[in-house]
Scaffold this active site. Sequence first.
Site, PDB file in Angstrom:
ATOM      1  N   ASP A   8       0.856  -1.188   0.000  1.00  0.00           N
ATOM      2  CA  ASP A   8       0.000   0.000   0.000  1.00  0.00           C
ATOM      3  C   ASP A   8       0.892   1.238   0.000  1.00  0.00           C
ATOM      4  O   ASP A   8       2.064   1.179   0.402  1.00  0.00           O
ATOM      5  CB  ASP A   8      -0.889  -0.025   1.249  1.00  0.00           C
ATOM      6  CG  ASP A   8      -1.590   1.298   1.488  1.00  0.00           C
ATOM      7  OD1 ASP A   8      -2.320   1.745   0.591  1.00  0.00           O
ATOM      8  OD2 ASP A   8      -1.380   1.882   2.565  1.00  0.00           O
ATOM      9  N   MET A   9       0.354   2.363  -0.419  1.00  0.00           N
ATOM     10  CA  MET A   9       1.172   3.578  -0.494  1.00  0.00           C
ATOM     11  C   MET A   9       1.017   4.485   0.733  1.00  0.00           C
ATOM     12  O   MET A   9       1.877   4.534   1.593  1.00  0.00           O
ATOM     13  CB  MET A   9       0.855   4.338  -1.782  1.00  0.00           C
ATOM     14  CG  MET A   9       1.407   3.643  -3.023  1.00  0.00           C
ATOM     15  SD  MET A   9       1.202   4.598  -4.521  1.00  0.00           S
ATOM     16  CE  MET A   9       2.134   6.087  -4.148  1.00  0.00           C
ATOM     17  N   ASP A  10      -0.103   5.200   0.808  1.00  0.00           N
ATOM     18  CA  ASP A  10      -0.283   6.180   1.889  1.00  0.00           C
ATOM     19  C   ASP A  10      -0.365   5.491   3.247  1.00  0.00           C
ATOM     20  O   ASP A  10      -1.169   4.581   3.454  1.00  0.00           O
ATOM     21  CB  ASP A  10      -1.544   7.007   1.634  1.00  0.00           C
ATOM     22  CG  ASP A  10      -1.429   7.836   0.360  1.00  0.00           C
ATOM     23  OD1 ASP A  10      -0.635   8.782   0.349  1.00  0.00           O
ATOM     24  OD2 ASP A  10      -2.122   7.514  -0.625  1.00  0.00           O
ATOM     25  N   THR A  42      -2.851   0.330  -4.669  1.00  0.00           N
ATOM     26  CA  THR A  42      -3.328   1.663  -4.306  1.00  0.00           C
ATOM     27  C   THR A  42      -4.746   1.920  -4.801  1.00  0.00           C
ATOM     28  O   THR A  42      -5.217   1.261  -5.735  1.00  0.00           O
ATOM     29  CB  THR A  42      -2.375   2.731  -4.897  1.00  0.00           C
ATOM     30  OG1 THR A  42      -2.884   4.043  -4.622  1.00  0.00           O
ATOM     31  CG2 THR A  42      -2.239   2.566  -6.410  1.00  0.00           C
ATOM     32  N   GLY A  43      -5.392   2.864  -4.180  1.00  0.00           N
ATOM     33  CA  GLY A  43      -6.695   3.304  -4.661  1.00  0.00           C
ATOM     34  C   GLY A  43      -6.569   4.271  -5.820  1.00  0.00           C
ATOM     35  O   GLY A  43      -7.551   4.596  -6.492  1.00  0.00           O
ATOM     36  N   LYS A 195      -8.401  -5.017  -2.868  1.00  0.00           N
ATOM     37  CA  LYS A 195      -6.978  -5.234  -3.127  1.00  0.00           C
ATOM     38  C   LYS A 195      -6.601  -6.710  -3.060  1.00  0.00           C
ATOM     39  O   LYS A 195      -5.682  -7.154  -3.743  1.00  0.00           O
ATOM     40  CB  LYS A 195      -6.124  -4.423  -2.141  1.00  0.00           C
ATOM     41  CG  LYS A 195      -6.160  -2.924  -2.377  1.00  0.00           C
ATOM     42  CD  LYS A 195      -5.192  -2.203  -1.443  1.00  0.00           C
ATOM     43  CE  LYS A 195      -5.242  -0.700  -1.619  1.00  0.00           C
ATOM     44  NZ  LYS A 195      -4.294   0.006  -0.730  1.00  0.00           N
ATOM     45  N   ASP A 218      -2.074  -0.483   6.018  1.00  0.00           N
ATOM     46  CA  ASP A 218      -2.376   0.181   7.288  1.00  0.00           C
ATOM     47  C   ASP A 218      -3.850   0.460   7.500  1.00  0.00           C
ATOM     48  O   ASP A 218      -4.282   0.722   8.627  1.00  0.00           O
ATOM     49  CB  ASP A 218      -1.625   1.522   7.374  1.00  0.00           C
ATOM     50  CG  ASP A 218      -2.195   2.566   6.423  1.00  0.00           C
ATOM     51  OD1 ASP A 218      -2.556   3.657   6.887  1.00  0.00           O
ATOM     52  OD2 ASP A 218      -2.277   2.296   5.214  1.00  0.00           O
TER      53      ASP A 218
END
Length: 267
Positions: A8-10, A42-43, A195, A218
Amino acid sequence: MYKLVAIDMDGTLLRSDKTISDRTKSAIKKAREKGVTVVLATGRPIEGVRKTLEELEMLTDKDYVLSYNGALVQKTKSKEAISKVTIKGKDLHYLHGLSKELEVNIHAFVENQGLVTPRNSKYTQVEADINNIDIKIDDFSRINDQDNVVKVMFIDEPEILGPAYEKLPKEVFEKYTVVMSTPFFLEFLNKNVNKGLGVQLLAKHLGIKREEIITLGDAENDRHMIEYAGLGIAMGNAFESIKEIADYITDTNDEDGVAKAIEKFVL
């Protein structure tokens, strides 16, 4: 041996200041040199992660990205779609009517049209700025019932969006995957999309087994991939609900949590 790592990114890959640490870059590079496929989950659309893909040198013929929370899995270099699971224009029209009832702003990612909204608003502009994409102002009337829509989003101030979420009809949750990705972004996707599905479809394409997969995240929109993976890892800063289902908890995004997990389990 683990062969696929989905990140995941953020709140996971990116630190609070939206940068990637040198230690994390190094760990990802070494994992890829070992033949491990590392993908961003990611979204965002691919345009919104291109800068990060360039920074991580993940734009080769062998690189992939899971965008729109798994609705689209594609090659990063050619943008060729490995899998695509969408909703339709008729779903957008239904949700548009619901947004009017709940008095929240709305926008949608429509295939071949990009980011479309009846009127620009603060958080549509945030979406556009984050992803470096243009906004198309349209009342949705030109979108046909059978047009492919990747996702629809209600976007508004948290004090508006929170109560609106609580008022959503039960049928909405029966028809769609509903994800509150941030306090100001509420996303509606194909019921089958998450995901976890994106990771599963990519793994199938690559011939990788479930037990050979690591996922790191997260937030609630990372739940499915953390549950699906052979090793689901929660960040130290993750929601408590995500920590509870994870196989392992690493350090926070500001403490090289991703790097430490890759070093421990891959390197």
